[in-house]
Design a protein around this motif. Structure first.
Motif, PDB file in Angstrom:
ATOM      1  N   PHE A  26      -6.541   3.536   5.164  1.00 38.66           N
ATOM      2  CA  PHE A  26      -5.613   4.194   4.237  1.00 38.66           C
ATOM      3  C   PHE A  26      -4.207   3.786   4.639  1.00 38.66           C
ATOM      4  CE2 PHE A  26      -3.302   7.760   2.358  1.00 38.66           C
ATOM      5  CZ  PHE A  26      -3.953   7.928   1.156  1.00 38.66           C
ATOM      6  N   ARG A  27      -3.392   3.421   3.693  1.00 37.41           N
ATOM      7  CA  ARG A  27      -2.066   2.897   4.008  1.00 37.41           C
ATOM      8  C   ARG A  27      -1.166   3.947   4.668  1.00 37.41           C
ATOM      9  NH1 ARG A  27       0.755   1.345  -1.547  1.00 37.41           N
ATOM     10  NH2 ARG A  27      -1.309   1.243  -2.414  1.00 37.41           N
ATOM     11  N   THR A  28      -0.269   3.461   5.498  1.00 37.98           N
ATOM     12  CA  THR A  28       0.690   4.329   6.173  1.00 37.98           C
ATOM     13  C   THR A  28       2.093   4.149   5.612  1.00 37.98           C
ATOM     14  OG1 THR A  28       1.012   2.687   7.893  1.00 37.98           O
ATOM     15  CG2 THR A  28      -0.618   4.388   8.335  1.00 37.98           C
ATOM     16  N   THR A  29       2.345   3.027   4.964  1.00 37.91           N
ATOM     17  CA  THR A  29       3.630   2.766   4.335  1.00 37.91           C
ATOM     18  C   THR A  29       3.399   2.256   2.922  1.00 37.91           C
ATOM     19  OG1 THR A  29       3.713   0.504   5.159  1.00 37.91           O
ATOM     20  CG2 THR A  29       4.750   2.200   6.530  1.00 37.91           C
ATOM     21  N   TYR A  30       4.425   2.321   2.131  1.00 37.28           N
ATOM     22  CA  TYR A  30       4.359   1.852   0.753  1.00 37.28           C
ATOM     23  C   TYR A  30       5.383   0.743   0.564  1.00 37.28           C
ATOM     24  CZ  TYR A  30       1.402   5.821  -0.151  1.00 37.28           C
ATOM     25  OH  TYR A  30       0.363   6.714  -0.127  1.00 37.28           O
ATOM     26  N   PRO A  31       5.095  -0.208  -0.331  1.00 43.39           N
ATOM     27  CA  PRO A  31       5.964  -1.378  -0.470  1.00 43.39           C
ATOM     28  C   PRO A  31       7.352  -1.076  -1.024  1.00 43.39           C
ATOM     29  CG  PRO A  31       4.244  -1.412  -2.137  1.00 43.39           C
ATOM     30  CD  PRO A  31       3.944  -0.278  -1.217  1.00 43.39           C
ATOM     31  N   GLY A  32       7.531  -0.001  -1.726  1.00 42.73           N
ATOM     32  CA  GLY A  32       8.825   0.307  -2.309  1.00 42.73           C
ATOM     33  C   GLY A  32       9.300   1.702  -1.955  1.00 42.73           C
ATOM     34  N   THR A  33      10.460   2.035  -2.467  1.00 36.89           N
ATOM     35  CA  THR A  33      11.019   3.353  -2.182  1.00 36.89           C
ATOM     36  C   THR A  33      10.701   4.359  -3.290  1.00 36.89           C
ATOM     37  OG1 THR A  33      13.116   2.695  -3.170  1.00 36.89           O
ATOM     38  CG2 THR A  33      12.893   2.434  -0.781  1.00 36.89           C
ATOM     39  N   THR A  34      10.239   3.877  -4.431  1.00 35.53           N
ATOM     40  CA  THR A  34       9.895   4.767  -5.539  1.00 35.53           C
ATOM     41  C   THR A  34       8.444   4.549  -5.945  1.00 35.53           C
ATOM     42  OG1 THR A  34      10.508   3.192  -7.265  1.00 35.53           O
ATOM     43  CG2 THR A  34      12.261   4.622  -6.435  1.00 35.53           C
ATOM     44  N   TRP A  35       7.930   5.484  -6.722  1.00 34.24           N
ATOM     45  CA  TRP A  35       6.553   5.383  -7.225  1.00 34.24           C
ATOM     46  C   TRP A  35       6.400   4.116  -8.064  1.00 34.24           C
ATOM     47  CZ3 TRP A  35       4.318   6.823 -12.257  1.00 34.24           C
ATOM     48  CH2 TRP A  35       2.933   6.861 -12.217  1.00 34.24           C
ATOM     49  N   ARG A  36       7.404   3.831  -8.884  1.00 34.69           N
ATOM     50  CA  ARG A  36       7.387   2.640  -9.738  1.00 34.69           C
ATOM     51  C   ARG A  36       7.339   1.372  -8.886  1.00 34.69           C
ATOM     52  NH1 ARG A  36       8.885   1.525 -15.082  1.00 34.69           N
ATOM     53  NH2 ARG A  36       9.518   3.667 -15.396  1.00 34.69           N
ATOM     54  N   ASP A  37       8.111   1.318  -7.810  1.00 28.78           N
ATOM     55  CA  ASP A  37       8.074   0.167  -6.902  1.00 28.78           C
ATOM     56  C   ASP A  37       6.700   0.018  -6.268  1.00 28.78           C
ATOM     57  OD1 ASP A  37      10.752  -0.437  -7.320  1.00 28.78           O
ATOM     58  OD2 ASP A  37      11.421   0.700  -5.568  1.00 28.78           O
ATOM     59  N   SER A  38       6.117   1.122  -5.859  1.00 25.80           N
ATOM     60  CA  SER A  38       4.824   1.072  -5.195  1.00 25.80           C
ATOM     61  C   SER A  38       3.729   0.583  -6.122  1.00 25.80           C
ATOM     62  CB  SER A  38       4.450   2.458  -4.650  1.00 25.80           C
ATOM     63  OG  SER A  38       5.365   2.825  -3.642  1.00 25.80           O
ATOM     64  N   LEU A  39       3.882   0.822  -7.412  1.00 24.64           N
ATOM     65  CA  LEU A  39       2.901   0.354  -8.388  1.00 24.64           C
ATOM     66  C   LEU A  39       3.190  -1.087  -8.857  1.00 24.64           C
ATOM     67  CD1 LEU A  39       2.462   3.518 -10.631  1.00 24.64           C
ATOM     68  CD2 LEU A  39       0.936   2.676  -8.854  1.00 24.64           C
ATOM     69  N   GLY A  40       4.331  -1.632  -8.431  1.00 24.22           N
ATOM     70  CA  GLY A  40       4.678  -2.985  -8.812  1.00 24.22           C
ATOM     71  C   GLY A  40       5.203  -3.099 -10.237  1.00 24.22           C
ATOM     72  N   MET A  41       5.765  -2.024 -10.747  1.00 25.80           N
ATOM     73  CA  MET A  41       6.290  -2.014 -12.110  1.00 25.80           C
ATOM     74  C   MET A  41       7.765  -2.408 -12.106  1.00 25.80           C
ATOM     75  SD  MET A  41       4.490   1.523 -13.324  1.00 25.80           S
ATOM     76  CE  MET A  41       4.980   1.430 -15.009  1.00 25.80           C
ATOM     77  N   TRP A  42       8.230  -3.007 -13.185  1.00 27.02           N
ATOM     78  CA  TRP A  42       9.627  -3.383 -13.304  1.00 27.02           C
ATOM     79  C   TRP A  42      10.466  -2.149 -13.595  1.00 27.02           C
ATOM     80  CZ3 TRP A  42      11.349  -2.168 -18.168  1.00 27.02           C
ATOM     81  CH2 TRP A  42      10.373  -2.032 -19.147  1.00 27.02           C
ATOM     82  N   SER A  43      11.739  -2.261 -13.355  1.00 30.31           N
ATOM     83  CA  SER A  43      12.651  -1.153 -13.629  1.00 30.31           C
ATOM     84  C   SER A  43      13.715  -1.611 -14.617  1.00 30.31           C
ATOM     85  CB  SER A  43      13.301  -0.645 -12.342  1.00 30.31           C
ATOM     86  OG  SER A  43      14.129  -1.651 -11.810  1.00 30.31           O
TER      87      SER A  43
END
Length: 45
Positions: A26-43
């Motif tokens: 199970f991951r301990t860190t996430y790739p972005g600072t927001t939920w959208r970043d973590s899902l790899g979605m554009w902003s």
């Protein structure tokens, strides 16, 4: 809803998730600072 649900959820989060993280299942860190970043979605910014 079952009255024992919140306590069992707390137990899961406090006991099971750390063990899964220790075993690298199970991951301990996430790739972005927001939920959208973590899902790899554009902003829009």
């Amino acid at each position: 809803m079952c009255p024992a649900y919140p306590d069992s959820l707390d137990d899961f989060v406090d006991l099971v998730v750390p063990e899964l993280q220790r075993r690298a299942l199970f991951r301990t860190t996430y790739p972005g600072t927001t939920w959208r970043d973590s899902l790899g979605m554009w902003s829009f910014a």
